[in-house]
Design a protein around this motif. Sequence first.
Motif, mmCIF file in Angstrom:
data_model
loop_
_atom_site.group_PDB
_atom_site.id
_atom_site.type_symbol
_atom_site.label_atom_id
_atom_site.label_comp_id
_atom_site.label_asym_id
_atom_site.label_seq_id
_atom_site.Cartn_x
_atom_site.Cartn_y
_atom_site.Cartn_z
ATOM 1 N N HIS A 51 1.512 -19.569 -4.829
ATOM 2 C CA HIS A 51 0.849 -18.362 -4.303
ATOM 3 C C HIS A 51 1.027 -18.368 -2.789
ATOM 4 O O HIS A 51 0.275 -19.030 -2.068
ATOM 5 C CB HIS A 51 -0.629 -18.367 -4.678
ATOM 6 N N SER A 53 3.353 -16.440 0.876
ATOM 7 C CA SER A 53 3.956 -15.265 1.505
ATOM 8 C C SER A 53 4.896 -15.712 2.615
ATOM 9 O O SER A 53 4.783 -16.816 3.153
ATOM 10 C CB SER A 53 2.879 -14.332 2.076
ATOM 11 N N ARG A 75 4.805 -11.288 -0.732
ATOM 12 C CA ARG A 75 3.807 -12.171 -1.326
ATOM 13 C C ARG A 75 4.163 -12.398 -2.785
ATOM 14 O O ARG A 75 4.558 -11.463 -3.479
ATOM 15 C CB ARG A 75 2.408 -11.547 -1.204
ATOM 16 N N ASN A 93 5.332 -6.351 -1.798
ATOM 17 C CA ASN A 93 5.427 -6.091 -0.364
ATOM 18 C C ASN A 93 5.278 -4.581 -0.194
ATOM 19 O O ASN A 93 6.256 -3.839 -0.334
ATOM 20 C CB ASN A 93 6.771 -6.570 0.194
#
Length: 257
Positions: A51, A53, A75, A93
């Motif tokens: 998880h 970005s 992400r 995104n």
Amino acid sequence: MARSLRWIALALVAVLATALASLPAAWLAPWLERQTGGRLSLGDPQGSVWHGSAFIGVAGSGDEPLVPLLPGRFRWRLSPLALVGIVDATVQNPRALAAPVAIHGSWRRWQVGDGSIALPAERLAALGAPLNTIRPSGQMRLSWTDLVLARSAGGLQADGRMRLDLTEVASALSPVKPLGAYRMRFDWQGGAARVDLKSLSGPLLLEGRGTLVDGRLQFSGQAWAEEGEEPRLAILLNLLGQRRQVGNRNVIALEFR
């Protein structure tokens, strides 16, 4: 003794699970570089492999910093099932993707959900010549359907269809703005794609076809100006290629080999 071994085993499993759960997102950067031949990498990765970005950028030469290629941060969520070879991921995104994209499959083959992504033409100059000379601007949107990606000994393979729409295209080398709107279609089959280009509007008109093999474009086409626009586009046309007479039309040959 057996009870002690069980506790030790459970402790090792707990430590391993904790370590795997906290794998940093930065671990994905070398993987992306390998898959793209060093062309792309992850900038400012945050979070974990599961998880996190980052922005997608083009690596500079030497000590130059990574240059963002696409707007916004991507992400992702990746299921821990990846540890047993099952890929179940979602990438989003809002600034670039029309909607979140789902990816399913294994570590060797992925089914990518239909989607589209905005590609600002200004950032294409970061990819080098001849785009850094033409310095294009405008809006681009790449969409895809039935897309399957697979890893092989020869690199990344693709099967499916893509369409690249370019609108409000302009160049720093021409006072004519916009130059037009264009559409490119890519029919991917393994490591190669059939490419078709056509104009949607002018005053600069383009057409042609070719192939894209292992990142190398072989293309044959032509460019010409709408009637009455030749004087205003003369400088740009001369930079694009050699002049050629096709029927009663004076065109510029676009050849990439």
